[in-house]
Design a protein around this motif. Sequence first.
Motif, PDB file in Angstrom:
ATOM      1  N   GLU A  26       0.807  -1.211   0.000  1.00  0.00           N
ATOM      2  CA  GLU A  26       0.000   0.000   0.000  1.00  0.00           C
ATOM      3  C   GLU A  26       0.849   1.274   0.000  1.00  0.00           C
ATOM      4  OE1 GLU A  26      -3.321  -0.126   2.848  1.00  0.00           O
ATOM      5  OE2 GLU A  26      -2.868  -2.242   3.102  1.00  0.00           O
ATOM      6  N   LEU A  27       2.154   1.146   0.203  1.00  0.00           N
ATOM      7  CA  LEU A  27       3.031   2.310   0.180  1.00  0.00           C
ATOM      8  C   LEU A  27       3.199   2.815  -1.253  1.00  0.00           C
ATOM      9  CD1 LEU A  27       5.928   1.126   2.537  1.00  0.00           C
ATOM     10  CD2 LEU A  27       4.050   2.686   3.113  1.00  0.00           C
ATOM     11  N   ASN A  28       3.423   4.115  -1.394  1.00  0.00           N
ATOM     12  CA  ASN A  28       3.730   4.615  -2.735  1.00  0.00           C
ATOM     13  C   ASN A  28       5.154   4.209  -3.102  1.00  0.00           C
ATOM     14  OD1 ASN A  28       5.613   6.596  -1.784  1.00  0.00           O
ATOM     15  ND2 ASN A  28       3.920   8.012  -1.360  1.00  0.00           N
ATOM     16  N   ASP A  29       5.516   4.382  -4.347  1.00  0.00           N
ATOM     17  CA  ASP A  29       6.807   3.884  -4.837  1.00  0.00           C
ATOM     18  C   ASP A  29       7.993   4.494  -4.091  1.00  0.00           C
ATOM     19  OD1 ASP A  29       5.539   2.248  -6.624  1.00  0.00           O
ATOM     20  OD2 ASP A  29       5.759   3.612  -8.337  1.00  0.00           O
ATOM     21  N   ASP A  30       7.896   5.783  -3.773  1.00  0.00           N
ATOM     22  CA  ASP A  30       9.003   6.432  -3.059  1.00  0.00           C
ATOM     23  C   ASP A  30       9.226   5.792  -1.692  1.00  0.00           C
ATOM     24  OD1 ASP A  30       9.592   8.161  -5.099  1.00  0.00           O
ATOM     25  OD2 ASP A  30       8.388   9.820  -4.297  1.00  0.00           O
ATOM     26  N   PHE A  31       8.145   5.567  -0.963  1.00  0.00           N
ATOM     27  CA  PHE A  31       8.292   5.002   0.382  1.00  0.00           C
ATOM     28  C   PHE A  31       8.648   3.520   0.337  1.00  0.00           C
ATOM     29  CE2 PHE A  31       6.726   8.924   2.125  1.00  0.00           C
ATOM     30  CZ  PHE A  31       7.296   8.953   3.394  1.00  0.00           C
ATOM     31  N   LYS A  32       8.260   2.829  -0.704  1.00  0.00           N
ATOM     32  CA  LYS A  32       8.716   1.449  -0.862  1.00  0.00           C
ATOM     33  C   LYS A  32      10.244   1.415  -0.977  1.00  0.00           C
ATOM     34  CE  LYS A  32       4.625  -0.612  -3.022  1.00  0.00           C
ATOM     35  NZ  LYS A  32       4.028  -1.124  -4.277  1.00  0.00           N
ATOM     36  N   LYS A  33      10.789   2.320  -1.776  1.00  0.00           N
ATOM     37  CA  LYS A  33      12.244   2.376  -1.939  1.00  0.00           C
ATOM     38  C   LYS A  33      12.922   2.800  -0.643  1.00  0.00           C
ATOM     39  CE  LYS A  33      11.926   3.562  -6.871  1.00  0.00           C
ATOM     40  NZ  LYS A  33      12.103   4.647  -7.880  1.00  0.00           N
ATOM     41  N   LEU A  34      12.333   3.748   0.035  1.00  0.00           N
ATOM     42  CA  LEU A  34      12.922   4.236   1.279  1.00  0.00           C
ATOM     43  C   LEU A  34      12.884   3.174   2.376  1.00  0.00           C
ATOM     44  CD1 LEU A  34      11.420   7.823   1.158  1.00  0.00           C
ATOM     45  CD2 LEU A  34      13.858   7.269   1.089  1.00  0.00           C
ATOM     46  N   TRP A  35      11.775   2.414   2.436  1.00  0.00           N
ATOM     47  CA  TRP A  35      11.712   1.331   3.432  1.00  0.00           C
ATOM     48  C   TRP A  35      12.680   0.205   3.056  1.00  0.00           C
ATOM     49  CZ3 TRP A  35      10.924   0.426   8.179  1.00  0.00           C
ATOM     50  CH2 TRP A  35      10.784  -0.886   8.646  1.00  0.00           C
ATOM     51  N   ASP A  36      12.792  -0.069   1.787  1.00  0.00           N
ATOM     52  CA  ASP A  36      13.756  -1.071   1.330  1.00  0.00           C
ATOM     53  C   ASP A  36      15.159  -0.706   1.825  1.00  0.00           C
ATOM     54  OD1 ASP A  36      15.136  -3.047   0.015  1.00  0.00           O
ATOM     55  OD2 ASP A  36      14.776  -2.300  -1.991  1.00  0.00           O
ATOM     56  N   LYS A  37      15.529   0.556   1.666  1.00  0.00           N
ATOM     57  CA  LYS A  37      16.855   1.013   2.093  1.00  0.00           C
ATOM     58  C   LYS A  37      16.983   0.970   3.615  1.00  0.00           C
ATOM     59  CE  LYS A  37      20.090   4.853   1.530  1.00  0.00           C
ATOM     60  NZ  LYS A  37      20.322   6.175   0.892  1.00  0.00           N
ATOM     61  N   LYS A  38      15.966   1.443   4.323  1.00  0.00           N
ATOM     62  CA  LYS A  38      16.007   1.469   5.788  1.00  0.00           C
ATOM     63  C   LYS A  38      16.115   0.069   6.368  1.00  0.00           C
ATOM     64  CE  LYS A  38      15.364   3.531   9.848  1.00  0.00           C
ATOM     65  NZ  LYS A  38      16.273   4.575  10.383  1.00  0.00           N
ATOM     66  N   SER A  39      15.348  -0.861   5.827  1.00  0.00           N
ATOM     67  CA  SER A  39      15.272  -2.200   6.407  1.00  0.00           C
ATOM     68  C   SER A  39      16.495  -3.052   6.126  1.00  0.00           C
ATOM     69  CB  SER A  39      14.010  -2.924   5.911  1.00  0.00           C
ATOM     70  OG  SER A  39      14.023  -3.095   4.506  1.00  0.00           O
ATOM     71  N   THR A  40      17.387  -2.602   5.240  1.00  0.00           N
ATOM     72  CA  THR A  40      18.616  -3.370   4.992  1.00  0.00           C
ATOM     73  C   THR A  40      19.483  -3.458   6.239  1.00  0.00           C
ATOM     74  OG1 THR A  40      19.751  -1.377   4.190  1.00  0.00           O
ATOM     75  CG2 THR A  40      18.714  -2.798   2.543  1.00  0.00           C
ATOM     76  N   PHE A  41      19.278  -2.566   7.202  1.00  0.00           N
ATOM     77  CA  PHE A  41      20.097  -2.547   8.404  1.00  0.00           C
ATOM     78  C   PHE A  41      19.736  -3.666   9.381  1.00  0.00           C
ATOM     79  CE2 PHE A  41      20.309   1.867   6.895  1.00  0.00           C
ATOM     80  CZ  PHE A  41      21.682   2.037   6.852  1.00  0.00           C
TER      81      PHE A  41
END
Length: 240
Positions: A26-41
Amino acid sequence: MLSNLNVEDILFIDIETAPQQQDFSELNDDFKKLWDKKSTFFRTEDQGPEEVYERAGIYAEFGKIICISAGVITQKQGERFYRVKSFYDDHEKKLLSQFNDMLNKFMSHPGKRICAHNGQEFDYPYIARRTLINGLPLPKSLDIAGMKPWDLKDKLIDTLQLWKFGDYKNYTSLSLLCAVFNIPTPKDDIDGSQVAKVYYDDGDLNRIIRYCEKDTLAVANLLLRYKGEAIIPMENMIIA
Protein backbone atom coordinates in the motif's frame (compact mmCIF):
# COMPACT_ATOMS: atom_id res chain seq x y z
CA MET A 1 17.57 12.32 42.68
CA LEU A 2 15.03 9.58 43.41
CA SER A 3 14.53 10.71 46.99
CA ASN A 4 13.62 14.21 45.79
CA LEU A 5 10.96 13.09 43.31
CA ASN A 6 7.37 13.81 44.26
CA VAL A 7 5.46 11.09 42.40
CA GLU A 8 2.26 13.13 42.45
CA ASP A 9 3.95 15.74 40.25
CA ILE A 10 4.70 13.23 37.49
CA LEU A 11 2.73 12.37 34.35
CA PHE A 12 3.39 8.75 33.37
CA ILE A 13 3.00 8.10 29.65
CA ASP A 14 3.22 5.31 27.10
CA ILE A 15 2.58 5.29 23.37
CA GLU A 16 1.49 2.55 20.98
CA THR A 17 2.44 2.77 17.33
CA ALA A 18 1.71 0.97 14.06
CA PRO A 19 3.00 1.11 10.48
CA GLN A 20 1.53 3.89 8.33
CA GLN A 21 -0.18 1.33 6.11
CA GLN A 22 -1.43 -2.17 6.83
CA ASP A 23 0.73 -3.73 4.14
CA PHE A 24 3.95 -2.86 2.33
CA SER A 25 2.11 -3.03 -1.01
CA GLU A 26 0.00 0.00 0.00
CA LEU A 27 3.03 2.31 0.18
CA ASN A 28 3.73 4.62 -2.73
CA ASP A 29 6.81 3.88 -4.84
CA ASP A 30 9.00 6.43 -3.06
CA PHE A 31 8.29 5.00 0.38
CA LYS A 32 8.72 1.45 -0.86
CA LYS A 33 12.24 2.38 -1.94
CA LEU A 34 12.92 4.24 1.28
CA TRP A 35 11.71 1.33 3.43
CA ASP A 36 13.76 -1.07 1.33
CA LYS A 37 16.86 1.01 2.09
CA LYS A 38 16.01 1.47 5.79
CA SER A 39 15.27 -2.20 6.41
CA THR A 40 18.62 -3.37 4.99
CA PHE A 41 20.10 -2.55 8.40
CA PHE A 42 18.15 -5.29 10.21
CA ARG A 43 16.65 -7.77 7.76
CA THR A 44 18.45 -10.95 6.76
CA GLU A 45 19.78 -11.62 3.27
CA ASP A 46 16.87 -13.92 2.40
CA GLN A 47 14.21 -11.41 3.52
CA GLY A 48 12.60 -8.77 1.34
CA PRO A 49 11.44 -5.36 2.65
CA GLU A 50 7.81 -6.51 2.63
CA GLU A 51 8.62 -9.36 5.04
CA VAL A 52 9.81 -6.99 7.77
CA TYR A 53 7.28 -4.22 7.22
CA GLU A 54 5.57 -5.01 10.53
CA ARG A 55 8.55 -3.30 12.16
CA ALA A 56 7.82 -0.01 10.40
CA GLY A 57 5.80 1.22 13.37
CA ILE A 58 8.99 1.54 15.42
CA TYR A 59 10.23 4.36 13.18
CA ALA A 60 8.52 7.74 13.27
CA GLU A 61 9.19 8.26 9.55
CA PHE A 62 7.27 5.10 8.61
CA GLY A 63 4.86 4.67 11.52
CA LYS A 64 2.14 6.53 13.35
CA ILE A 65 0.86 6.84 16.91
CA ILE A 66 -2.49 5.17 17.52
CA CYS A 67 -2.73 5.65 21.29
CA ILE A 68 -1.10 7.69 24.05
CA SER A 69 -2.03 6.94 27.64
CA ALA A 70 -1.16 9.32 30.46
CA GLY A 71 -1.70 8.86 34.17
CA VAL A 72 -1.06 10.48 37.54
CA ILE A 73 -0.80 9.21 41.10
CA THR A 74 -3.35 10.66 43.52
CA GLN A 75 -4.23 10.14 47.16
CA LYS A 76 -7.57 9.81 48.90
CA GLN A 77 -7.82 9.24 52.64
CA GLY A 78 -4.21 8.08 52.76
CA GLU A 79 -4.60 5.53 49.96
CA ARG A 80 -2.93 5.93 46.59
CA PHE A 81 -4.83 5.65 43.33
CA TYR A 82 -3.78 5.88 39.70
CA ARG A 83 -5.91 7.96 37.33
CA VAL A 84 -5.27 7.42 33.61
CA LYS A 85 -6.66 8.93 30.42
CA SER A 86 -6.03 7.78 26.86
CA PHE A 87 -5.84 9.74 23.63
CA TYR A 88 -6.63 7.62 20.59
CA ASP A 89 -7.94 8.03 17.09
CA ASP A 90 -7.39 6.61 13.62
CA HIS A 91 -6.50 10.19 12.67
CA GLU A 92 -3.14 10.72 14.33
CA LYS A 93 -3.23 14.51 14.07
CA LYS A 94 -6.40 14.64 16.18
CA LEU A 95 -5.03 12.53 19.05
CA LEU A 96 -1.70 14.39 19.01
CA SER A 97 -3.42 17.77 19.15
CA GLN A 98 -5.51 16.66 22.14
CA PHE A 99 -2.58 15.08 23.96
CA ASN A 100 -0.24 18.02 23.34
CA ASP A 101 -2.83 20.48 24.65
CA MET A 102 -3.17 18.43 27.83
CA LEU A 103 0.62 18.12 28.17
CA ASN A 104 1.14 21.87 27.84
CA LYS A 105 -1.45 22.53 30.56
CA PHE A 106 0.02 19.88 32.89
CA MET A 107 3.62 21.08 32.45
CA SER A 108 2.67 24.74 32.95
CA HIS A 109 2.58 24.12 36.70
CA PRO A 110 5.89 24.35 38.60
CA GLY A 111 7.71 21.11 39.38
CA LYS A 112 5.80 18.91 36.94
CA ARG A 113 7.62 16.18 35.00
CA ILE A 114 6.93 13.43 32.47
CA CYS A 115 8.01 9.81 32.91
CA ALA A 116 8.20 6.89 30.49
CA HIS A 117 10.21 3.68 30.18
CA ASN A 118 12.77 4.17 27.42
CA GLY A 119 11.15 7.55 26.89
CA GLN A 120 14.46 9.17 26.03
CA GLU A 121 15.02 6.83 23.09
CA PHE A 122 11.44 6.22 21.98
CA ASP A 123 8.32 7.90 23.41
CA TYR A 124 9.58 11.50 23.69
CA PRO A 125 11.29 11.80 20.29
CA TYR A 126 8.53 9.79 18.56
CA ILE A 127 5.82 12.15 19.82
CA ALA A 128 7.92 15.17 18.84
CA ARG A 129 8.66 13.84 15.34
CA ARG A 130 5.08 12.86 14.59
CA THR A 131 3.91 16.24 15.91
CA LEU A 132 6.11 18.02 13.40
CA ILE A 133 5.15 15.66 10.56
CA ASN A 134 1.49 16.45 11.26
CA GLY A 135 2.18 20.19 11.09
CA LEU A 136 1.48 20.83 14.78
CA PRO A 137 3.48 23.02 17.18
CA LEU A 138 5.77 21.14 19.53
CA PRO A 139 4.77 21.01 23.20
CA LYS A 140 7.25 23.18 25.09
CA SER A 141 8.40 20.24 27.24
CA LEU A 142 9.27 18.18 24.14
CA ASP A 143 11.03 20.98 22.25
CA ILE A 144 14.34 19.32 23.16
CA ALA A 145 16.23 18.90 19.88
CA GLY A 146 19.96 19.34 20.46
CA MET A 147 19.72 19.26 24.25
CA LYS A 148 22.01 17.00 26.28
CA PRO A 149 20.47 14.19 28.40
CA TRP A 150 21.55 15.90 31.62
CA ASP A 151 19.73 19.06 30.57
CA LEU A 152 16.44 17.17 30.45
CA LYS A 153 16.33 15.85 34.02
CA ASP A 154 14.14 18.71 35.27
CA LYS A 155 11.44 17.85 32.71
CA LEU A 156 11.75 14.26 31.54
CA ILE A 157 12.26 11.08 33.55
CA ASP A 158 13.16 7.73 32.01
CA THR A 159 12.89 4.64 34.21
CA LEU A 160 15.27 2.80 31.87
CA GLN A 161 17.95 5.48 32.22
CA LEU A 162 17.48 5.51 36.01
CA TRP A 163 18.07 1.76 36.03
CA LYS A 164 21.35 2.14 34.14
CA PHE A 165 22.87 4.20 36.98
CA GLY A 166 25.18 5.85 34.48
CA ASP A 167 26.48 2.73 32.72
CA TYR A 168 25.93 1.70 29.12
CA LYS A 169 24.24 -1.68 29.49
CA ASN A 170 21.84 -2.90 26.88
CA TYR A 171 18.11 -2.25 26.89
CA THR A 172 16.22 -3.67 29.86
CA SER A 173 12.53 -4.20 29.17
CA LEU A 174 9.71 -2.96 31.37
CA SER A 175 8.40 -6.53 31.69
CA LEU A 176 11.77 -7.78 32.95
CA LEU A 177 12.04 -5.01 35.54
CA CYS A 178 8.47 -5.66 36.67
CA ALA A 179 9.42 -9.30 37.22
CA VAL A 180 12.60 -8.31 39.08
CA PHE A 181 10.72 -5.96 41.38
CA ASN A 182 7.71 -8.28 41.78
CA ILE A 183 5.29 -5.86 40.18
CA PRO A 184 2.17 -7.75 39.06
CA THR A 185 1.32 -7.40 35.38
CA PRO A 186 -1.75 -8.79 33.60
CA LYS A 187 -1.11 -12.16 31.97
CA ASP A 188 -3.84 -11.83 29.32
CA ASP A 189 -2.42 -8.78 27.57
CA ILE A 190 -0.87 -8.44 24.16
CA ASP A 191 2.72 -7.35 23.86
CA GLY A 192 4.24 -4.59 21.74
CA SER A 193 5.04 -6.90 18.84
CA GLN A 194 1.32 -7.72 18.42
CA VAL A 195 -0.03 -4.17 18.35
CA ALA A 196 0.01 -3.74 14.56
CA LYS A 197 -1.81 -7.06 14.05
CA VAL A 198 -4.45 -6.25 16.67
CA TYR A 199 -4.92 -2.79 15.14
CA TYR A 200 -5.08 -3.72 11.45
CA ASP A 201 -6.18 -7.36 11.34
CA ASP A 202 -8.46 -7.48 14.39
CA GLY A 203 -9.57 -3.84 14.38
CA ASP A 204 -9.49 -3.93 18.18
CA LEU A 205 -8.22 -0.51 19.22
CA ASN A 206 -9.87 -0.87 22.63
CA ARG A 207 -7.62 -3.80 23.47
CA ILE A 208 -4.57 -1.71 22.58
CA ILE A 209 -5.83 1.17 24.73
CA ARG A 210 -6.22 -1.08 27.80
CA TYR A 211 -2.74 -2.49 27.22
CA CYS A 212 -1.27 1.01 26.92
CA GLU A 213 -3.00 2.17 30.11
CA LYS A 214 -1.73 -0.80 32.10
CA ASP A 215 1.79 -0.12 30.85
CA THR A 216 1.68 3.40 32.30
CA LEU A 217 0.67 1.97 35.67
CA ALA A 218 3.59 -0.47 35.43
CA VAL A 219 5.95 2.48 34.83
CA ALA A 220 4.48 4.33 37.81
CA ASN A 221 4.87 1.27 40.01
CA LEU A 222 8.44 0.75 38.83
CA LEU A 223 9.34 4.28 39.91
CA LEU A 224 7.65 3.64 43.27
CA ARG A 225 9.77 0.50 43.68
CA TYR A 226 12.89 2.51 42.86
CA LYS A 227 11.92 4.82 45.72
CA GLY A 228 11.26 1.88 48.06
CA GLU A 229 7.54 2.64 48.27
CA ALA A 230 4.47 0.42 48.01
CA ILE A 231 3.01 -0.12 44.55
CA ILE A 232 -0.52 0.75 43.46
CA PRO A 233 -2.70 -2.34 42.82
CA MET A 234 -4.47 -2.73 39.50
CA GLU A 235 -7.86 -2.34 41.18
CA ASN A 236 -6.84 1.20 42.19
CA MET A 237 -6.48 2.27 38.57
CA ILE A 238 -9.22 4.72 37.57
CA ILE A 239 -9.86 5.26 33.86
CA ALA A 240 -10.90 8.83 33.13
